[in-house]
Scaffold this motif. Structure first.
Motif, PDB file in Angstrom:
ATOM      1  N   VAL A  83       5.864 -33.707  27.351  1.00  0.00           N
ATOM      2  CA  VAL A  83       5.433 -33.086  28.608  1.00  0.00           C
ATOM      3  C   VAL A  83       5.474 -31.568  28.482  1.00  0.00           C
ATOM      4  N   LEU A  84       6.521 -31.043  27.887  1.00  0.00           N
ATOM      5  CA  LEU A  84       6.624 -29.603  27.646  1.00  0.00           C
ATOM      6  C   LEU A  84       5.478 -29.137  26.752  1.00  0.00           C
ATOM      7  N   GLY A  85       5.209 -29.878  25.684  1.00  0.00           N
ATOM      8  CA  GLY A  85       4.127 -29.524  24.766  1.00  0.00           C
ATOM      9  C   GLY A  85       2.779 -29.498  25.459  1.00  0.00           C
ATOM     10  N   TYR A  86       2.533 -30.487  26.309  1.00  0.00           N
ATOM     11  CA  TYR A  86       1.269 -30.545  27.037  1.00  0.00           C
ATOM     12  C   TYR A  86       1.128 -29.350  27.975  1.00  0.00           C
ATOM     13  N   ARG A  87       2.211 -28.994  28.651  1.00  0.00           N
ATOM     14  CA  ARG A  87       2.165 -27.849  29.569  1.00  0.00           C
ATOM     15  C   ARG A  87       1.934 -26.542  28.821  1.00  0.00           C
ATOM     16  N   LEU A  88       2.574 -26.395  27.666  1.00  0.00           N
ATOM     17  CA  LEU A  88       2.347 -25.203  26.844  1.00  0.00           C
ATOM     18  C   LEU A  88       0.904 -25.148  26.347  1.00  0.00           C
ATOM     19  N   LEU A  89       0.396 -26.285  25.906  1.00  0.00           N
ATOM     20  CA  LEU A  89      -0.980 -26.347  25.422  1.00  0.00           C
ATOM     21  C   LEU A  89      -1.973 -26.007  26.527  1.00  0.00           C
ATOM     22  N   GLU A  90      -1.680 -26.451  27.736  1.00  0.00           N
ATOM     23  CA  GLU A  90      -2.531 -26.143  28.890  1.00  0.00           C
ATOM     24  C   GLU A  90      -2.612 -24.640  29.169  1.00  0.00           C
ATOM     25  N   GLN A  91      -1.546 -23.917  28.872  1.00  0.00           N
ATOM     26  CA  GLN A  91      -1.514 -22.477  29.113  1.00  0.00           C
ATOM     27  C   GLN A  91      -2.331 -21.700  28.087  1.00  0.00           C
ATOM     28  N   VAL A  92      -2.521 -22.279  26.906  1.00  0.00           N
ATOM     29  CA  VAL A  92      -3.180 -21.576  25.808  1.00  0.00           C
ATOM     30  C   VAL A  92      -4.628 -22.015  25.617  1.00  0.00           C
ATOM     31  N   THR A  93      -4.914 -23.290  25.901  1.00  0.00           N
ATOM     32  CA  THR A  93      -6.231 -23.833  25.572  1.00  0.00           C
ATOM     33  C   THR A  93      -6.992 -24.328  26.798  1.00  0.00           C
ATOM     34  N   ASP A  94      -8.303 -24.410  26.619  1.00  0.00           N
ATOM     35  CA  ASP A  94      -9.178 -25.076  27.578  1.00  0.00           C
ATOM     36  C   ASP A  94      -9.489 -26.466  27.030  1.00  0.00           C
TER      37      ASP A  94
ATOM     38  N   LYS B  14      -7.233 -10.709  16.826  1.00  0.00           N
ATOM     39  CA  LYS B  14      -6.727  -9.922  15.699  1.00  0.00           C
ATOM     40  C   LYS B  14      -5.307 -10.339  15.312  1.00  0.00           C
ATOM     41  N   ARG B  15      -4.782 -11.362  15.975  1.00  0.00           N
ATOM     42  CA  ARG B  15      -3.443 -11.873  15.684  1.00  0.00           C
ATOM     43  C   ARG B  15      -3.480 -13.392  15.511  1.00  0.00           C
ATOM     44  N   PRO B  16      -4.317 -13.892  14.613  1.00  0.00           N
ATOM     45  CA  PRO B  16      -4.445 -15.350  14.501  1.00  0.00           C
ATOM     46  C   PRO B  16      -3.154 -16.037  14.046  1.00  0.00           C
ATOM     47  N   TYR B  17      -2.339 -15.351  13.266  1.00  0.00           N
ATOM     48  CA  TYR B  17      -1.090 -15.962  12.812  1.00  0.00           C
ATOM     49  C   TYR B  17      -0.166 -16.258  13.991  1.00  0.00           C
ATOM     50  N   SER B  18      -0.099 -15.358  14.958  1.00  0.00           N
ATOM     51  CA  SER B  18       0.730 -15.574  16.149  1.00  0.00           C
ATOM     52  C   SER B  18       0.239 -16.781  16.946  1.00  0.00           C
ATOM     53  N   LEU B  19      -1.071 -16.891  17.092  1.00  0.00           N
ATOM     54  CA  LEU B  19      -1.645 -18.039  17.796  1.00  0.00           C
ATOM     55  C   LEU B  19      -1.363 -19.325  17.026  1.00  0.00           C
ATOM     56  N   TYR B  20      -1.520 -19.282  15.722  1.00  0.00           N
ATOM     57  CA  TYR B  20      -1.223 -20.457  14.893  1.00  0.00           C
ATOM     58  C   TYR B  20       0.225 -20.906  15.086  1.00  0.00           C
ATOM     59  N   LYS B  21       1.166 -19.968  15.093  1.00  0.00           N
ATOM     60  CA  LYS B  21       2.582 -20.319  15.237  1.00  0.00           C
ATOM     61  C   LYS B  21       2.858 -20.977  16.591  1.00  0.00           C
ATOM     62  N   ILE B  22       2.205 -20.521  17.636  1.00  0.00           N
ATOM     63  CA  ILE B  22       2.362 -21.143  18.959  1.00  0.00           C
ATOM     64  C   ILE B  22       1.869 -22.590  18.908  1.00  0.00           C
ATOM     65  N   LEU B  23       0.676 -22.782  18.358  1.00  0.00           N
ATOM     66  CA  LEU B  23       0.100 -24.125  18.285  1.00  0.00           C
ATOM     67  C   LEU B  23       0.901 -25.020  17.347  1.00  0.00           C
ATOM     68  N   GLU B  24       1.419 -24.453  16.277  1.00  0.00           N
ATOM     69  CA  GLU B  24       2.240 -25.241  15.351  1.00  0.00           C
ATOM     70  C   GLU B  24       3.529 -25.702  16.028  1.00  0.00           C
ATOM     71  N   GLN B  25       4.150 -24.835  16.812  1.00  0.00           N
ATOM     72  CA  GLN B  25       5.375 -25.230  17.525  1.00  0.00           C
ATOM     73  C   GLN B  25       5.092 -26.381  18.480  1.00  0.00           C
ATOM     74  N   ILE B  26       3.954 -26.329  19.152  1.00  0.00           N
ATOM     75  CA  ILE B  26       3.575 -27.426  20.053  1.00  0.00           C
ATOM     76  C   ILE B  26       3.335 -28.699  19.245  1.00  0.00           C
ATOM     77  N   TYR B  27       2.636 -28.575  18.137  1.00  0.00           N
ATOM     78  CA  TYR B  27       2.328 -29.725  17.274  1.00  0.00           C
ATOM     79  C   TYR B  27       3.598 -30.392  16.750  1.00  0.00           C
ATOM     80  N   ARG B  28       4.600 -29.609  16.430  1.00  0.00           N
ATOM     81  CA  ARG B  28       5.815 -30.133  15.809  1.00  0.00           C
ATOM     82  C   ARG B  28       6.890 -30.560  16.821  1.00  0.00           C
ATOM     83  N   LEU B  29       6.600 -30.467  18.122  1.00  0.00           N
ATOM     84  CA  LEU B  29       7.558 -30.924  19.127  1.00  0.00           C
ATOM     85  C   LEU B  29       7.826 -32.421  18.974  1.00  0.00           C
ATOM     86  N   LYS B  30       9.020 -32.807  19.283  1.00  0.00           N
ATOM     87  CA  LYS B  30       9.406 -34.219  19.248  1.00  0.00           C
ATOM     88  C   LYS B  30       8.755 -34.970  20.410  1.00  0.00           C
TER      89      LYS B  30
END
Length: 143
Positions: free
Chosen positions: A40-51, A19-35
């Motif tokens: 490594v930080l992005g991969y670790r964050l993605l691991e916490q959110v996704t399978d 019921k909060r897809p915008y919040s999930l989108y913002k998390i994934l967008e921040q990971i996508y836009r990492l330099k």
């Protein structure tokens, strides 16, 4: 061309973000836009959110689903639909962390197929700031 990224969201988070897809989108967008130096930080964050997508299993599934279609072709773990009637041209590439879909349509023919892989698939188009739960889309009404 639109570029969609499909992620399998962890069960434990899916119910919270359903019921909060915008919040999930913002998390994934921040990971996508990492330099690149923060990869490594992005991969670790993605691991916490996704399978993970099981790349070989997903590749075989997509192939079996489409191999007898006239407008479908495959090379390694890349798949393509080039439908002259609907003027759709779509490329799908399977990665361990996500599936990337490039298409000239707003909705790809591959969406119906990857919907069957998992109920927790979240689609993002970061360039157009578009996002949705794949299982909430009624594909028949779009075509």
């Amino acid at each position: 061309m639109r570029t969609y990224y499909a992620f399998i969201i962890k069960d434990s988070l899916m119910h919270f973000y359903l019921k909060r897809p915008y919040s999930l989108y913002k998390i994934l967008e921040q990971i996508y836009r990492l330099k690149n130096n923060d990869i490594v930080l992005g991969y670790r964050l993605l691991e916490q959110v996704t399978d993970h997508f099981e790349t070989k299993k997903t590749d075989r599934f997509i192939y079996k689903k489409h191999f007898d279609e006239y407008d479908y072709s495959r090379l390694d773990n890349g798949h393509m639909i080039k439908n002259l009637y609907s003027e759709e041209v779509t490329f799908l590439k399977i990665f361990h962390s996500h599936v990337k879909i490039k298409t000239n349509n707003d909705f790809s023919s591959f969406f119906e197929s990857i919907k069957e892989i998992n109920d927790n698939i979240f689609i993002c188009d970061f360039d157009n700031q578009d996002f949705f739960w794949l299982n909430k889309i009624r594909y028949e009404s779009i075509v």
